[in-house]
Design a protein around this motif. Structure first.
Motif, short mmCIF file in Angstrom:
data_model
loop_
_atom_site.label_atom_id
_atom_site.label_comp_id
_atom_site.label_asym_id
_atom_site.label_seq_id
_atom_site.Cartn_x
_atom_site.Cartn_y
_atom_site.Cartn_z
N VAL A 129 0.84 -1.20 0.00
CA VAL A 129 0.00 0.00 0.00
C VAL A 129 0.88 1.25 0.00
O VAL A 129 0.63 2.21 -0.75
CB VAL A 129 -0.94 -0.01 1.23
CG1 VAL A 129 -1.62 1.34 1.41
CG2 VAL A 129 -1.98 -1.13 1.09
N ALA A 174 -2.86 -3.38 10.87
CA ALA A 174 -3.51 -2.29 11.57
C ALA A 174 -3.87 -2.68 13.00
O ALA A 174 -3.83 -1.85 13.91
CB ALA A 174 -4.77 -1.87 10.80
N CYS A 207 0.97 3.73 6.49
CA CYS A 207 0.68 2.54 5.67
C CYS A 207 1.31 1.31 6.30
O CYS A 207 1.35 0.24 5.67
CB CYS A 207 1.22 2.72 4.25
SG CYS A 207 0.52 4.11 3.37
N ALA A 208 1.84 1.44 7.52
CA ALA A 208 2.43 0.28 8.20
C ALA A 208 1.30 -0.57 8.79
O ALA A 208 0.25 -0.06 9.16
CB ALA A 208 3.38 0.72 9.31
N GLY A 209 1.51 -1.87 8.82
CA GLY A 209 0.51 -2.75 9.36
C GLY A 209 1.14 -3.98 9.96
O GLY A 209 2.36 -4.09 9.99
N THR A 257 -5.96 1.03 -2.60
CA THR A 257 -5.87 1.59 -1.25
C THR A 257 -4.81 2.70 -1.21
O THR A 257 -5.05 3.78 -0.67
CB THR A 257 -5.55 0.47 -0.24
OG1 THR A 257 -6.67 -0.41 -0.19
CG2 THR A 257 -5.28 1.00 1.16
N THR A 266 0.30 -9.16 5.74
CA THR A 266 -0.22 -8.09 6.60
C THR A 266 -1.71 -7.88 6.36
O THR A 266 -2.51 -7.85 7.30
CB THR A 266 0.54 -6.78 6.29
OG1 THR A 266 1.93 -7.04 6.37
CG2 THR A 266 0.16 -5.68 7.24
#
Ligand SMILES: NC(=O)c1ccc[n+]([C@@H]2O[C@H](COP(=O)([O-])OP(=O)(O)OC[C@H]3O[C@@H](n4cnc5c(N)ncnc54)[C@H](OP(=O)(O)O)[C@@H]3O)[C@@H](O)[C@H]2O)c1
Length: 372
Positions: free
Chosen positions: A17, A88, A84-86, A309, A173
């Motif tokens: 993403v 979430a 955009c790190a996951g 996304t 992720t």
């Protein structure tokens, strides 16, 4: 735009993403980009892969969001932080907390009802700052597109029918988040009838022929809290939405997820098998029927959920930095101006088709698939 370009920090920039959001923001050339992530090599590779523009080239820095001090210092140097790190469910409000405390605005490509409640408390302590969550495909585009279609209608809408999905890969992720989605976002099998949740659950259909989908697929009825809010805001009393998965391996894992912690990896692998040697695609089909009984259908097509996304997260950043959002906390799909957002999306490399038809999806979908 006058003055220096707003500084946008993208956390998790080298993920699926993140890289899509970076590509969109870089292509528009209206922001100074600071890419951040845990590992140097993928960040450098991402920077090198971007074509030169007249704007300043993106910079890249190693950052682990578990390092609270480093995260705070990073956010203090940004006008907007895009997370955009996951996954979430593990990141939760960690980046939002640092961004708002450091005086930056915030956008999250993900975000469910749990993040909304967490961010609401943070936002109340950061007057003047803007935070936008749920800027993804679903939640996100799944709210924006019904609002966009409704704005084109001659009469108010009464009923909504939607399909979202396709044949696509999952990152580990995204698979981990997807498999937890019931916890704090909605209910499988539910729909709205006469303004209330239908009493009997709707069944999942397998090998279903669905409008605009080029192959039979699994359709899981799903009523999200996002869809309930959008339906209420539009005056829609009957709403049925489906998550759609094409491919036998994904269908099998969703029917019977393996026990223990292996389910995300099983889903990732199943999607990889289903995508092997095939072009991936994602479709969002929205049909609205007006109080006068006329149906209208919108169809959006893209290559992948990650790129759609990332593209919508980039649109949310653009809407924010262009001053179109008031201070406070927003859901992207419910707050962005639909026309502005669709104009930006239509120009995005992630969207290969976005069209509105008169008539029911089932009728129009049989005839125009090739044109998309
Ligand atoms: N709404 C939608 O429709 C939709 C669709 C797709 C994805 N999503 C969501 O978007 C988010 C990203 O998914 P994705 O598919 O892009 O995943 P991904 O490809 O695995 O990327 C995640 C990125 O986050 C980074 N990261 C993880 N932990 C970190 C940490 N502690 N510090 C810094 N960076 C960290 C990872 O870095 P490393 O490489 O070092 O691990 C990676 O670059 C997820 O929350 C996912 O659920 C939403």
């Amino acid at each position: 735009m006058t003055g220096p370009a707003p500084v946008v920090g993208i956390v998790g920039a080298a993920g699926a993403v993140g890289a899509a959001a970076v590509a969109e923001l870089h292509r528009r050339g209206r922001h100074a980009l600071r890419l951040a992530g845990r590992r140097r090599a993928p960040l450098d590779a991402l920077c090198h892969g971007l074509t030169a523009t007249d704007g300043s080239p993106p910079t890249a820095e190693v950052l682990d969001i578990a390092d609270t001090d480093a995260l705070h210092r990073y956010c203090a140097g940004c006008d907007v932080v895009l997370n955009c790190a996951g996954p979430a469910y593990l990141v939760e409000d960690r980046v939002a907390r640092a961004a708002l405390a450091a005086g930056a605005d915030y956008v999250d490509a993900a975000g469910d009802d749990v993040l909304w409640e967490q961010a609401r408390a943070l936002s109340a302590r950061a007057p003047g700052r803007t935070a936008v969550i749920s800027a993804g495909m679903m939640p996100g585009l799944s709210a924006l597109l019904p609002r966009y279609l409704a704005a084109t209608l001659p009469d108010p809408p009464r009923a909504l029918l939607g399909y979202l999905g396709g044949r696509d890969r999952f990152t580990a992720t995204a698979a981990a988040d997807y498999l937890r989605v019931g916890e704090g976002f909605g209910q499988a099998g539910a729909a709205l009838t006469g303004g209330v949740r239908a009493r009997h659950p709707l069944p999942t259909r397998t090998d279903a022929e669905l409008p605009f989908f080029p192959e039979p697929a699994t359709a899981v009825p799903y009523l999200s809290t996002e869809l309930e809010r959008v339906a209420r805001a539009l005056g829609v009393t009957d709403a049925t939405w489906h998550s759609v998965f094409a491919g036998p391996h994904v269908a099998q894992v969703l029917r019977q997820p393996p026990a223990g912690g292996n389910a995300p990896e099983a889903l990732r692998r199943a999607a990889e098998l289903d995508a092997f040697g095939r072009a991936t695609y994602q479709l969002i089909v929205v049909e609205l029927t007006t109080v006068a009984g006329a149906a209208h259908t919108l169809v959006l097509r893209g290559d992948s959920a990650s790129s759609l996304t990332g593209a919508f997260a980039a649109v949310a950043v653009a809407a924010l930095t262009e001053g179109t959002l008031a201070a406070g906390l927003h859901h992207a799909g419910e707050a962005l101006d639909p026309q502005l957002a669709v104009d930006l999306l239509a120009d995005s490399a992630a969207v290969s088709g976005l069209t509105v038809f008169d008539g029911e999806a089932a009728h129009a979908g049989g005839h125009v698939e090739e044109a998309l």
